[in-house]
Design an enzyme around this catalytic site. Structure first.
Site, mmCIF file in Angstrom:
data_model
loop_
_atom_site.group_PDB
_atom_site.id
_atom_site.type_symbol
_atom_site.label_atom_id
_atom_site.label_comp_id
_atom_site.label_asym_id
_atom_site.label_seq_id
_atom_site.Cartn_x
_atom_site.Cartn_y
_atom_site.Cartn_z
ATOM 1 N N ASP A 62 -7.105 1.696 2.294
ATOM 2 C CA ASP A 62 -5.808 1.319 2.547
ATOM 3 C C ASP A 62 -5.211 1.794 0.996
ATOM 4 O O ASP A 62 -4.020 2.017 0.789
ATOM 5 C CB ASP A 62 -5.339 -0.121 2.596
ATOM 6 C CG ASP A 62 -6.287 -1.121 1.891
ATOM 7 O OD1 ASP A 62 -6.750 -0.606 1.013
ATOM 8 O OD2 ASP A 62 -6.460 -2.043 2.101
ATOM 9 N N HIS A 93 1.026 -1.268 0.047
ATOM 10 C CA HIS A 93 0.049 0.020 -0.067
ATOM 11 C C HIS A 93 0.446 1.236 -0.042
ATOM 12 O O HIS A 93 0.697 2.108 0.896
ATOM 13 C CB HIS A 93 -0.976 -0.079 1.326
ATOM 14 C CG HIS A 93 -1.787 -1.050 1.113
ATOM 15 N ND1 HIS A 93 -2.691 -1.519 -0.007
ATOM 16 C CD2 HIS A 93 -2.050 -1.992 2.186
ATOM 17 C CE1 HIS A 93 -3.461 -2.489 0.309
ATOM 18 N NE2 HIS A 93 -3.224 -2.884 1.503
#
Length: 341
Positions: A256, A87
């Protein structure tokens, strides 16, 4: 190749990348003490499975669940591979730390982009199922919600659930929302994903393209839009939130990757919600950790074949699509576009 399994340090993260059962099928495994404690696996279980207890970061391959936390920024090193959820796109500081380390980072979330995202998929399914459960909790009065019970009661209409996205998250959120008797509307970018859902859930409403007017009567909005490896599209503006009933809830599963609402910002399991524009926001980036035992077992099943491949020096096409940072350079096209790197 030595494989390290560190203890996760992210707030509320109880998952472990490999259980003792998976470890027993591998060789030369170093497990950090306490790595599996959150899901009921004792250090002794790992030792019995053939692992050594020690510093998991002192290994050539580190297999972990969540992206590096600030306390871990200095742990990776050149010549090492870190395999886990990364991420990078919404967090420049995180990406900077990864690049500075000189290590190689392979992201669970983009492994197998051409073959159905086999690692991300079970976590998305779990998050989709949890999203309705979390949203129902957000609607309770003590959390700032409107006090609507999503299934309704005899003589009382059910709550209205709007789901944005008809992929893994959306389809699983739909299964739960429809299953408890909510009135459900699902919006997807194209018609392609909607046809099979229409047949399975004839009582739900489906539409290709997002209709902002659907937010006006919504009690719960679930954001489940995902483009693998890219930042989430901003589908809901602050102005749109202002159209919603006060006390309604937004569960932004894609937080995320930046989230689908202008007002969304990451929260945590210890402080999962905030209220913005009168709407209760639930934006926990590691939602599946709420059911960490189930999540760890599902994650291991997906991850283990790739760990074996990496341990044997093999990099197949699925792993290549997961490769995002290598020796100080961004090597994933979508990540490069999103970050200007």
């Amino acid at each position: 190749m030595r494989i390290g399994i560190p203890r996760e340090v992210k707030d509320g993260e109880y998952r472990v990348a490999l259980t003792p059962n998976g470890v027993s099928t591998l060789r030369d495994i170093v497990v950090e003490p306490g790595a599996g404690a959150g899901v009921g696996f004792a250090d002794a279980d790992y030792v019995k499975a053939g692992a050594t207890l020690g510093d998991a970061w002192d290994c050539e391959l580190v297999v972990k669940v969540k992206e590096l936390q600030a306390a871990e920024y200095r742990r990776p090193r050149r010549g090492q591979t870190v395999f886990g959820f990364q991420h990078f796109a919404p967090d420049p500081e995180l990406l900077g730390a990864a690049l500075a380390s000189g290590a190689t980072f392979i992201a669970f979330e983009t492994v197998g982009q051409a073959s159905g995202l086999p690692i991300l998929s079970p976590m998305s399914a779990l998050a989709g199922r949890l999203a309705v459960q979390a949203g129902a909790w957000c609607l309770q009065k003590q959390n700032g919600g409107s006090g609507v019970l999503l299934p309704g009661l005899e003589g009382v209409p059910p709550g209205k659930v709007v789901i944005l996205g008809a992929g893994n998250v959306g389809a699983n959120a739909l299964a739960i929302a429809a299953g408890i008797g909510s009135e459900v509307s699902v919006f997807a970018k194209t018609e392609r994903r909607l046809a099979p859902l229409r047949r399975k859930y004839p009582a739900a409403r489906f539409q290709a393209g997002f209709d902002a007017d659907s937010l006006v009567d919504a009690d719960l909005v679930v954001g489940g839009v995902l483009t693998p490896g890219e930042l989430s599209p901003k589908l809901i503006s602050r102005k749109m939130l202002g159209m919603m009933k006060k006390g309604s809830a937004l569960v932004d599963v894609g937080i995320d990757q930046g989230g689908i609402a202008e007002t969304s910002r990451p929260t945590s399991h210890s402080e999962p919600i905030f209220v913005e524009e009168g709407i209760v926001h639930y934006c926990v980036p590691n939602m599946p950790s709420a059911c960490a035992r189930t999540a760890s077992l599902a994650l291991e099943r997906a991850v283990l074949p790739y760990v074996r491949a990496l341990a044997n020096g093999r990099m197949d096409e699925d792993l290549r699509t997961g490769l995002q940072v290598r020796e100080g350079k961004v090597v994933h096209a979508q990540l490069a576009r999103d970050t200007g790197r």
